[in-house]
Each structure stands twice: as C-alpha cells, then as structure tokens.
Design an enzyme around this catalytic site. Sequence first.
Site, PDB file in Angstrom:
ATOM      1  N   ALA A 254      28.140  45.539  36.805  1.00  0.00           N
ATOM      2  CA  ALA A 254      28.687  46.307  37.749  1.00  0.00           C
ATOM      3  C   ALA A 254      29.109  45.244  38.956  1.00  0.00           C
ATOM      4  CB  ALA A 254      27.739  47.509  38.293  1.00  0.00           C
ATOM      5  N   CYS A 262      45.375  41.257  32.108  1.00  0.00           N
ATOM      6  CA  CYS A 262      45.614  42.226  31.105  1.00  0.00           C
ATOM      7  C   CYS A 262      45.045  43.584  31.334  1.00  0.00           C
ATOM      8  CB  CYS A 262      44.891  41.720  29.828  1.00  0.00           C
ATOM      9  SG  CYS A 262      45.561  40.319  29.081  1.00  0.00           S
TER      10      CYS A 262
HETATM   11  C1  UDX Z   1      40.766  40.992  28.273  1.00  0.00           C
HETATM   12  C2  UDX Z   1      40.089  41.486  26.902  1.00  0.00           C
HETATM   13  O1  UDX Z   1      38.747  41.064  27.009  1.00  0.00           O
HETATM   14  C3  UDX Z   1      40.909  40.759  25.924  1.00  0.00           C
HETATM   15  O2  UDX Z   1      40.202  41.158  24.572  1.00  0.00           O
HETATM   16  C4  UDX Z   1      42.416  40.884  25.886  1.00  0.00           C
HETATM   17  O3  UDX Z   1      42.984  40.158  24.918  1.00  0.00           O
HETATM   18  C5  UDX Z   1      42.896  40.538  27.302  1.00  0.00           C
HETATM   19  O4  UDX Z   1      42.050  41.269  28.293  1.00  0.00           O
HETATM   20  P1  UDX Z   1      40.562  38.952  29.828  1.00  0.00           P
HETATM   21  O5  UDX Z   1      41.472  39.354  30.674  1.00  0.00           O
HETATM   22  O6  UDX Z   1      40.550  37.368  29.594  1.00  0.00           O
HETATM   23  O7  UDX Z   1      40.602  39.721  28.368  1.00  0.00           O
HETATM   24  O8  UDX Z   1      39.030  38.979  30.596  1.00  0.00           O
HETATM   25  P2  UDX Z   1      37.707  39.701  30.326  1.00  0.00           P
HETATM   26  O9  UDX Z   1      36.722  38.900  29.681  1.00  0.00           O
HETATM   27  O10 UDX Z   1      37.923  40.962  29.414  1.00  0.00           O
HETATM   28  O11 UDX Z   1      37.402  40.401  31.820  1.00  0.00           O
HETATM   29  C6  UDX Z   1      38.137  41.275  32.407  1.00  0.00           C
HETATM   30  C7  UDX Z   1      37.786  41.298  33.965  1.00  0.00           C
HETATM   31  O12 UDX Z   1      36.608  42.269  33.818  1.00  0.00           O
HETATM   32  C8  UDX Z   1      37.356  40.218  34.891  1.00  0.00           C
HETATM   33  O13 UDX Z   1      37.494  40.182  35.955  1.00  0.00           O
HETATM   34  C9  UDX Z   1      35.964  40.287  34.723  1.00  0.00           C
HETATM   35  O14 UDX Z   1      35.311  39.630  35.804  1.00  0.00           O
HETATM   36  C10 UDX Z   1      35.626  41.866  34.622  1.00  0.00           C
HETATM   37  N1  UDX Z   1      34.216  42.369  34.055  1.00  0.00           N
HETATM   38  C11 UDX Z   1      34.003  41.930  32.699  1.00  0.00           C
HETATM   39  C12 UDX Z   1      33.643  42.947  34.969  1.00  0.00           C
HETATM   40  O15 UDX Z   1      33.762  43.297  35.919  1.00  0.00           O
HETATM   41  N2  UDX Z   1      32.005  43.247  34.378  1.00  0.00           N
HETATM   42  C13 UDX Z   1      32.022  43.090  32.993  1.00  0.00           C
HETATM   43  O16 UDX Z   1      30.808  43.600  32.793  1.00  0.00           O
HETATM   44  C14 UDX Z   1      32.718  42.512  32.286  1.00  0.00           C
END
Ligand code: UDX
Length: 436
Positions: A254, A262
Amino acid sequence: MRLSVIGCGYLGAVHAAAMASIGHDVVGIDVDTDKVASLAAGRAPFYEPGLQPILEAGLESGRLSFSTDPAQVKGATVHFIGVGTPQRKDGHAADLTYVNAAVDALIPYLAPGDIVAGKSTVPVGTAADLAKRIAPTGATLVWNPEFLREGYAVKDTIEPDRIVIGIEAGSDGERAADLLREVYHTAVATDTPYIVTDLATAELVKVAANAFLATKISFINAMAEIAEVVGADVTDLADAIGHDERIGRKFLGAGVGFGGGCLPKDIRAFSARAEELGRGDSVAFLREVDAINLRRRDRVVDVLAEALGGAVYQKRIAVLGAAFKPLSDDIRDSPALDVAVRLHGFGARVRVTDPQAIDNARRAQPQLEYVADRADAIRDADAVVVVTEWDEYRREMTPAELAELTDGRIIIDGRNCLDAAAWRAAGWTYIGMGRP
Ligand code: UDX
C-alpha cells in the site's frame, strides 16, 4: 536466427539487445533518429539495469545493429513489433497509431514464410485485423505478449516466467509457434511454460494480467483507506493475509499507488475496449481500481497539509523520488511526480530529487525545482516526502543525516518503506500510508 525488432523503447531496445545476447542476429528499427544514434553508439537511451552491458556486447559481436531504415528488416525470419500503445489524448482507449505505422513500414519488406510477432499491448481484436493486413505478403502474424517489468526488463526478457504465443487457426501458426521456440531457446531449455493459444486469448492474457496486478494494488490501498479511519496498520494486514498462499504477499504494497507506462493506461484501454464489445459491466470494477489509485495521491497531499498545520502553502517540501518506481527513470503517469506537481499547485516550495529520473521529470514538468543531490532537496525543508522507494532513501537515509540538514521533523512515507519506529524514536513525526 535473424530477427528484427520494430520500436526501440523500454520494450523493444531491451528485446533487441537480449535476443542478440542469446545468439541471434538482430536489427532494431525506430523512427527516432536520436534514439537510434544513441543505441548504435552503445549508449542505452534510458536507465534500465543490465541493458548497457548487453547492448555493448551485442554491438561488439556484430550481431546487433540499429537503424531508422525499415528496409534493414529484409532477411529476418521473425519481426517483433514492440512499439508503444499509449492512452489516446481524447479518451481512455489505446492509441494504435504506432502499431499501425510499424505494420505499414514492415509490409513492403515481408517475404512469404516470415513471421510477424506482436509484443505491444493492444486491445483484443487488433491482432486479427493486423493478420488480415499482412496476409497478402505471405507472412504469418502471431501475438507474443511481453510481461517485462521495468527495472528487471533484461532478466524478464531472457528468463520470462511464461511464454505466450497466440496463433490464428488454420494459418501457418503452428510452424510459427515452433520457430519461436527456437528464438526463445534458452527459456525453452529451462522448461519455461510455453502456452500456445488463439490470437484473442494471447492479447487478453496481457491485459488480464495487468488488470489483476492493478486490482491487487488498489485492493490493498482500499484496505489502507479503511485502516486510516480505524487506526489499523495496513502493512501488518498485508503480511497477515499474504501468508495465505492463495493471496500471496506480492503486490500488496500500500502507498501512493501504481503508475508507469503500463498499468494505468492498460486498465483504461481494457475498460474502453470492453465497452465497445458491449461488456463494459464485466470490468466496471476497473474504474474503481483507477479511482482508488488516484485518491492515494490526494491522500499524501492531505496528510502532509494536516501535519503542517492545515496547508502546504509556502512550505518547503523535499520530494524524494520522481520515477514511477525504483530502478527506473520512467516518469510516465508517475505518482511521485504527480504528488510533487500537486504540492506545487497548492503553493508549496517543492524541491524534487531522484537518482535517475530528473532529466525526464524536468522535461515533463519544467515548473518544478530539481536537485541531483538529496541533501540539497532536504536542506531546510519543513517536511520530507518519500514517494519512490529507491534503496537510497529506504536503506541509506537515516534520521541522523536529515537532522543535520533541517530542523523540519516531518516525514511522510508514501511507500511504507521506512522504519517507522526508528524515525519516531529520533523525534520525527512519521506518517505512513494506512498506518497509525
Ligand atoms: C507492469 C507489469 O508488472 C508487467 O508485467 C507488464 O509487462 C508491464 O506493467 P511495470 O510497469 O514495469 O510492469 O511496473 P510494476 O513493477 O508492475 O509496478 C507498477 C506500479 O505499481 C509501480 O508504480 C509500483 O510502484 C506500483 N506498486 C507495485 C505498488 O504500488 N504496490 C505494489 O505492491 C507493487
């Protein structure tokens, strides 16, 4: 095998260099002359751990090249499409301009038997249309969605946790699926699940995966909203429910919510496509997922204002982080940068720092003040806000270091990444997200 990759952004550049690193001959094509010049000179045009060495090695081996000339794809057996599908300016749907342009550029050079493998995230149904367009060339279209995470893109490309190939019934798809096994020979050799589906399923796998991940993050942020009212701790809650194997602890972080190139645009495009298909109700919850996510950005601003006595106006705020997540210089739809912009909008004197993303942030939001050194951001700040959980802040930054720089004693942990007890023990007002 000889391969071409159309589009050399976060996805395509990594794909091209990674494919060269496992022995293929690869040409990467992009319309952006600066990007191509940079890649051809062995300079990664963006920050992605592990890309620089495989880029240099690929160029040195002679197996990797980059060009703006689409004619260079001639002779490749498989042509990957890795261009962006951003959100349309006039709505929530995906903008397919670049995908269509890539296919237009490819068509004159396709030979019978070639394979075009789409990797871009597209609205379901796009691949079937593209298949029709390329059919007269004698080439075959397959859909091969990409699941890489920025920050781990090289590893995710070379060692994916699954490979999905969508093929068209009655086409040359079976042969194409076999050829792609040869392309991904290293992953296939380690028994990576290799899933062959129809085109629509392959397209849906990608958007479904991202919709699920976004939903999981917004779920825990919804719990944070409840926890904030009752004085519960969402991080303990996440640990506790995460022990249930069916739930799992990953993506239950959180905080200020998800961003990037993406998840945000993919859930919006999915909703828009579902509406077009007359199934908007089926994914109506994604609108709520988006709304919960965006509320978290307001929450950071609200708790900060409250801690500062009611308003951020004229207060000096150090914003630590601009990238949408650590190990990336990507600021697309970044919650961190958005928080900085909002604070600036409320009249705060904001100084933003980030280990990698300052140049991109400055281009996108030039009105903000940026400093490379975090000490310069923190010096004399009334409050410090951590919005990207870089190790530099999470592990290296101590209350003692900050106490030497400022008399301000307010720290907002927008990523629940700091040791609350340690900061409080040192006399700071520590405020996490969804934590008492
Ligand atoms: C994502 C997907 O994970 C990946 O499989 C797809 O190909 C492209 O989109 P990415 O955008 O690189 O990848 O980032 P990701 O690691 O998924 O994180 C996305 C966002 O969620 C980030 O802003 C991260 O900070 C946030 N996040 C992630 C949270 O806020 N909480 C979490 O528990 C995990």
